[in-house]
Design a protein around this motif. Structure first.
Motif: not given
Length: 110
Positions: A22-27, A72-75, A77-90, A92-94
């Motif tokens: 999810q990103f900002d509430g959309k799947t 971005v905020t991931v699950n 946790q704030a200030n996560i770099r989207a370019c270095l973080t691998v997407v995981e199932k389910d 939640i990214v904000e």
């Protein structure tokens, strides 16, 4: 969506497993081992956050983890770099939001 479909080293994209997040509430769908930044870009999302003070849009800039523009905020946790973080199932990214004036004042006073 815009992705490389057949890569000489990584192989054909249809051979990879998909995950949803999810990103900002959309799947959205991503491919396993894809970064958040790559998955968002492939889904047409260019704005990942806004500048904390000015509110101007920010997105992927360096894509190698140096500039911090893709935070971005991931699950929760704030200030996560989207370019270095691998997407995981389910996952939640904000997107990053502009700080309310009271929070900005508290930061300035500290």
């Amino acid at each position: 969506m815009s992705r490389i479909l057949d890569h000489p080293v990584l192989g054909k994209i249809e051979d990879r497993n998909k995950v949803t997040f999810q990103f900002d509430g959309k799947t959205y769908e991503a491919y396993k081992n894809e970064t958040i930044a790559a998955a968002l870009l492939a889904n047409g999302i260019r704005k990942l956050r806004v500048h904390e003070e000015s509110g101007t849009p920010r997105g992927i800039y360096c894509n190698i983890g140096h500039c911090m523009e893709c935070r971005v905020t991931v699950n929760g946790q704030a200030n996560i770099r989207a370019c270095l973080t691998v997407v995981e199932k389910d996952m939640i990214v904000e997107s990053g939001k502009q700080l309310p004036n009271i929070v900005k004042r508290m930061v300035e006073e500290a």
